[in-house]
Design an enzyme around this catalytic site. Structure first.
Site, mmCIF file in Angstrom:
data_model
loop_
_atom_site.group_PDB
_atom_site.id
_atom_site.type_symbol
_atom_site.label_atom_id
_atom_site.label_comp_id
_atom_site.label_asym_id
_atom_site.label_seq_id
_atom_site.Cartn_x
_atom_site.Cartn_y
_atom_site.Cartn_z
ATOM 1 N N ASN A 61 -1.699 60.493 -10.826
ATOM 2 C CA ASN A 61 -0.549 59.599 -10.847
ATOM 3 C C ASN A 61 -1.055 58.187 -11.115
ATOM 4 O O ASN A 61 -2.183 57.850 -10.756
ATOM 5 C CB ASN A 61 0.158 59.638 -9.485
ATOM 6 N N HIS A 107 -0.123 54.269 -10.137
ATOM 7 C CA HIS A 107 0.681 53.477 -9.198
ATOM 8 C C HIS A 107 0.507 52.002 -9.550
ATOM 9 O O HIS A 107 -0.616 51.554 -9.805
ATOM 10 C CB HIS A 107 0.217 53.749 -7.760
ATOM 11 N N ASN A 130 4.534 54.500 -20.413
ATOM 12 C CA ASN A 130 3.224 55.108 -20.166
ATOM 13 C C ASN A 130 3.115 56.471 -20.834
ATOM 14 O O ASN A 130 2.075 56.811 -21.398
ATOM 15 C CB ASN A 130 2.947 55.231 -18.669
ATOM 16 N N LEU A 134 9.460 59.627 -9.921
ATOM 17 C CA LEU A 134 9.894 59.031 -8.659
ATOM 18 C C LEU A 134 10.087 60.005 -7.495
ATOM 19 O O LEU A 134 10.285 59.566 -6.373
ATOM 20 C CB LEU A 134 11.196 58.239 -8.880
ATOM 21 N N ASP A 156 1.165 58.840 -2.694
ATOM 22 C CA ASP A 156 0.141 57.831 -2.968
ATOM 23 C C ASP A 156 -1.091 57.922 -2.063
ATOM 24 O O ASP A 156 -1.736 56.909 -1.796
ATOM 25 C CB ASP A 156 0.746 56.414 -2.869
ATOM 26 N N GLY A 171 9.520 55.489 -19.817
ATOM 27 C CA GLY A 171 8.509 56.293 -20.488
ATOM 28 C C GLY A 171 7.502 55.552 -21.332
ATOM 29 O O GLY A 171 6.895 56.144 -22.219
#
Length: 190
Positions: free
Chosen positions: A102, A104, A14, A85, A145, A12
């Site tokens: 999101n 990546h 981010n 995930l 993605d 966590g």
């Protein structure tokens, strides 16, 4: 003020960075952190910063009402996936169309897709002997993605770098750029 929900599965950092960034901001505020991992450090980080948390299992995530009800209860306007995930369910993607991003840890479309997260990505970057990597912030759609790219930032990969070295470089990019890009997206939506 926009209300943000953050989905995360792990430590966590981010999520914590986003919470702190928006704490005294008039644009947005993180109002809820959700995790599929009851032991995830992200839940502790959020609670320590006075942000509500919600743990859910796979069945609850796939239930067309469970997560959406929680998001509506908190009047969430925008969703951020920060180290989440599991594949994000289509019913949530449709409910929050163009309102989910999101982060990546690579330069998509390279090193993306199912199973490509965290150290798996950094090890793949080292194995491919690429000269640069970085971060990609992208919209979320029904595929791993593959949503429209919003932002990318790059760093070099030196021949002597280990996967841990790459992880540190990428993490610095995440900390520097992720909150600012989220704010820019929210301001452009206003």
């Amino acid at each position: 003020m926009k209300k943000i929900a953050v989905f995360a599965s792990g430590s966590g950092t981010n999520a914590e960075n986003l919470i702190k960034f928006f704490q005294n901001d008039t644009t947005a505020k993180v109002v809820l952190v959700l995790s599929n991992n009851s032991d995830a450090k992200v839940l502790e980080r959020a609670k320590s910063l006075a942000v509500d948390t919600l743990f859910f299992n796979r069945e609850e995530l796939l239930d067309p009402n469970f997560i959406i009800k929680a998001l509506h209860l908190y009047k969430v306007d925008f969703i951020v996936l920060a180290g989440f995930l599991w594949k994000f369910p289509e019913h949530i993607v449709k409910e929050f169309e163009n309102k989910i991003v999101n982060i990546h840890p690579a330069l998509l479309p390279d090193f993306g897709g199912k199973g490509m997260y965290g150290m798996h990505v950094h090890k793949a970057v080292i194995a491919a002997k690429v000269k640069e990597t970085g971060i990609t912030i992208h919209q979320v759609n029904a595929q791993y993605d593959e949503g429209a790219i919003v932002f990318q930032a790059k760093c070099t990969v030196d021949p002597k770098d280990s996967a841990d070295d790459v992880a540190r470089k990428v993490h610095k990019l995440e900390m520097a750029h992720f909150p600012k890009i989220i704010k820019n997206i929210l301001l452009s939506d206003a």
